[in-house]
Motif scaffolding. Structure first.
Motif, PDB file in Angstrom:
ATOM      1  N   GLU A 180       7.177   4.492  -1.152  1.00 27.09           N
ATOM      2  CA  GLU A 180       7.436   4.041  -2.518  1.00 27.09           C
ATOM      3  C   GLU A 180       7.121   2.555  -2.648  1.00 27.09           C
ATOM      4  O   GLU A 180       7.551   1.752  -1.829  1.00 27.09           O
ATOM      5  CB  GLU A 180       8.912   4.243  -2.868  1.00 27.09           C
ATOM      6  CG  GLU A 180       9.368   5.672  -2.794  1.00 27.09           C
ATOM      7  CD  GLU A 180      10.862   5.831  -3.026  1.00 27.09           C
ATOM      8  OE1 GLU A 180      11.292   6.977  -3.249  1.00 27.09           O
ATOM      9  OE2 GLU A 180      11.609   4.821  -2.990  1.00 27.09           O
ATOM     10  N   GLY A 181       6.375   2.206  -3.690  1.00 23.36           N
ATOM     11  CA  GLY A 181       6.147   0.808  -4.026  1.00 23.36           C
ATOM     12  C   GLY A 181       7.082   0.411  -5.153  1.00 23.36           C
ATOM     13  O   GLY A 181       7.288   1.179  -6.096  1.00 23.36           O
ATOM     14  N   HIS A 182       7.700  -0.769  -5.023  1.00 21.63           N
ATOM     15  CA  HIS A 182       8.646  -1.275  -6.028  1.00 21.63           C
ATOM     16  C   HIS A 182       8.252  -2.696  -6.415  1.00 21.63           C
ATOM     17  O   HIS A 182       7.810  -3.474  -5.570  1.00 21.63           O
ATOM     18  CB  HIS A 182      10.070  -1.309  -5.458  1.00 21.63           C
ATOM     19  CG  HIS A 182      10.601   0.021  -5.061  1.00 21.63           C
ATOM     20  ND1 HIS A 182      11.329   0.818  -5.912  1.00 21.63           N
ATOM     21  CD2 HIS A 182      10.505   0.720  -3.891  1.00 21.63           C
ATOM     22  CE1 HIS A 182      11.674   1.929  -5.287  1.00 21.63           C
ATOM     23  NE2 HIS A 182      11.186   1.893  -4.059  1.00 21.63           N
ATOM     24  N   THR A 183       8.449  -3.032  -7.676  1.00 23.21           N
ATOM     25  CA  THR A 183       8.174  -4.385  -8.162  1.00 23.21           C
ATOM     26  C   THR A 183       9.410  -4.920  -8.875  1.00 23.21           C
ATOM     27  O   THR A 183      10.387  -4.205  -9.058  1.00 23.21           O
ATOM     28  CB  THR A 183       6.995  -4.395  -9.156  1.00 23.21           C
ATOM     29  OG1 THR A 183       7.375  -3.640 -10.313  1.00 23.21           O
ATOM     30  CG2 THR A 183       5.732  -3.803  -8.543  1.00 23.21           C
ATOM     31  N   SER A 242       3.251  11.117   1.269  1.00 22.19           N
ATOM     32  CA  SER A 242       3.044  11.057  -0.179  1.00 22.19           C
ATOM     33  C   SER A 242       3.289   9.618  -0.614  1.00 22.19           C
ATOM     34  O   SER A 242       3.943   8.843   0.085  1.00 22.19           O
ATOM     35  CB  SER A 242       3.975  12.023  -0.926  1.00 22.19           C
ATOM     36  OG  SER A 242       5.324  11.677  -0.710  1.00 22.19           O
ATOM     37  N   ALA A 243       2.726   9.265  -1.760  1.00 21.41           N
ATOM     38  CA  ALA A 243       2.857   7.906  -2.291  1.00 21.41           C
ATOM     39  C   ALA A 243       3.426   7.967  -3.693  1.00 21.41           C
ATOM     40  O   ALA A 243       3.055   8.840  -4.482  1.00 21.41           O
ATOM     41  CB  ALA A 243       1.489   7.208  -2.320  1.00 21.41           C
ATOM     42  N   LEU A 260       0.417  -1.795  -9.788  1.00 24.41           N
ATOM     43  CA  LEU A 260       0.637  -2.540  -8.550  1.00 24.41           C
ATOM     44  C   LEU A 260       1.496  -1.747  -7.570  1.00 24.41           C
ATOM     45  O   LEU A 260       1.160  -1.629  -6.387  1.00 24.41           O
ATOM     46  CB  LEU A 260       1.280  -3.892  -8.855  1.00 24.41           C
ATOM     47  CG  LEU A 260       1.585  -4.774  -7.641  1.00 24.41           C
ATOM     48  CD1 LEU A 260       0.329  -5.069  -6.837  1.00 24.41           C
ATOM     49  CD2 LEU A 260       2.266  -6.065  -8.097  1.00 24.41           C
ATOM     50  N   SER A 261       2.596  -1.190  -8.039  1.00 17.99           N
ATOM     51  CA  SER A 261       3.487  -0.474  -7.125  1.00 17.99           C
ATOM     52  C   SER A 261       2.804   0.763  -6.534  1.00 17.99           C
ATOM     53  O   SER A 261       2.965   1.064  -5.345  1.00 17.99           O
ATOM     54  CB  SER A 261       4.797  -0.100  -7.825  1.00 17.99           C
ATOM     55  OG  SER A 261       4.597   0.816  -8.876  1.00 17.99           O
ATOM     56  N   THR A 262       2.027   1.457  -7.345  1.00 24.33           N
ATOM     57  CA  THR A 262       1.323   2.640  -6.853  1.00 24.33           C
ATOM     58  C   THR A 262       0.232   2.247  -5.861  1.00 24.33           C
ATOM     59  O   THR A 262       0.077   2.893  -4.816  1.00 24.33           O
ATOM     60  CB  THR A 262       0.737   3.437  -8.030  1.00 24.33           C
ATOM     61  OG1 THR A 262       1.805   3.782  -8.916  1.00 24.33           O
ATOM     62  CG2 THR A 262       0.028   4.685  -7.565  1.00 24.33           C
ATOM     63  N   ALA A 263      -0.511   1.204  -6.158  1.00 26.41           N
ATOM     64  CA  ALA A 263      -1.560   0.745  -5.240  1.00 26.41           C
ATOM     65  C   ALA A 263      -0.963   0.343  -3.893  1.00 26.41           C
ATOM     66  O   ALA A 263      -1.533   0.630  -2.837  1.00 26.41           O
ATOM     67  CB  ALA A 263      -2.323  -0.428  -5.857  1.00 26.41           C
ATOM     68  N   ARG A 264       0.172  -0.306  -3.909  1.00 25.72           N
ATOM     69  CA  ARG A 264       0.825  -0.705  -2.658  1.00 25.72           C
ATOM     70  C   ARG A 264       1.258   0.525  -1.856  1.00 25.72           C
ATOM     71  O   ARG A 264       1.078   0.570  -0.637  1.00 25.72           O
ATOM     72  CB  ARG A 264       2.020  -1.605  -2.954  1.00 25.72           C
ATOM     73  CG  ARG A 264       1.591  -2.988  -3.392  1.00 25.72           C
ATOM     74  CD  ARG A 264       2.766  -3.845  -3.759  1.00 25.72           C
ATOM     75  NE  ARG A 264       2.352  -5.237  -3.910  1.00 25.72           N
ATOM     76  CZ  ARG A 264       3.192  -6.226  -4.148  1.00 25.72           C
ATOM     77  NH1 ARG A 264       4.488  -5.997  -4.286  1.00 25.72           N
ATOM     78  NH2 ARG A 264       2.737  -7.463  -4.251  1.00 25.72           N
ATOM     79  N   SER A 319      -0.547  -8.607  -4.989  1.00 28.35           N
ATOM     80  CA  SER A 319      -1.638  -8.009  -4.232  1.00 28.35           C
ATOM     81  C   SER A 319      -1.203  -6.698  -3.600  1.00 28.35           C
ATOM     82  O   SER A 319      -0.021  -6.472  -3.348  1.00 28.35           O
ATOM     83  CB  SER A 319      -2.080  -8.978  -3.125  1.00 28.35           C
ATOM     84  OG  SER A 319      -2.972  -8.343  -2.224  1.00 28.35           O
ATOM     85  N   ALA A 320      -2.181  -5.838  -3.306  1.00 24.72           N
ATOM     86  CA  ALA A 320      -1.922  -4.600  -2.578  1.00 24.72           C
ATOM     87  C   ALA A 320      -2.640  -4.611  -1.233  1.00 24.72           C
ATOM     88  O   ALA A 320      -2.812  -3.575  -0.601  1.00 24.72           O
ATOM     89  CB  ALA A 320      -2.356  -3.401  -3.409  1.00 24.72           C
TER      90      ALA A 320
END
Length: 154
Positions: A54-57, A96-97, A73-77, A26-27
């Motif tokens: 930064e989103g990491h999975t 920034s994301a 998913l990582s970008t949405a988070r 989920s985000a």
């Protein structure tokens, strides 16, 4: 074990575990994640630094049609956290994301425990660059980019 802080050549990295901030796949921010981000936002208000979220999975499939890949998913988070920080008064011009998917793991994705360590969000508080000391040395072959191209086909 849910929050770690370390230094890096780029800046200070605050990493938040997936368990703290997001439900698996989920985000949507969890209440404990909001609390942690509230504390971080309080600190960010005291400094002018840019912040990259930064989103990491891990390397397992997401199994979520809303986020068909770990990139999604990582970008949405990362975007969710950026939007939350903006709501808390952090200037969007500082933020920034970036979605990293599974391509910057902390440890190999060999066990459930290690995969859990890789599922995280990081806030990189970027060190300011002293413009007076910043230099770029171009290769001689790239000197041509300094002159405008006036005609095509020559």
């Amino acid at each position: 074990g849910q929050v770690s802080v370390r230094t890096h050549i780029e800046g200070v990295i605050i990493s938040l575990s997936e368990d703290l901030i997001f439900a698996p796949g989920s985000a949507e921010l969890q209440p404990a994640g909001r609390e942690a981000l509230d504390d971080i936002a309080t600190v960010l208000h005291t400094m002018p630094n840019a912040v990259r979220v930064e989103g990491h999975t891990d390397d397992r499939p997401t199994n979520n049609p809303d986020y068909p890949t770990n990139w999604d998913l990582s970008t949405a988070r990362a975007v969710t956290i950026v939007r939350y920080l903006i709501e808390k008064g952090i200037s969007p011009s500082r933020l920034s994301a970036a979605g990293m998917a599974s391509y910057q793991p902390l440890v190999p994705n060999d066990t459930a425990e290690q995969r859990a360590l890789n599922r995280r969000a990081s806030l990189v508080i970027i060190y300011p660059i002293d413009n007076r000391k910043f230099e770029v040395n171009l290769l001689p072959e790239l000197d041509a980019i300094k002159s405008p191209i006036t005609q095509l086909g020559q």
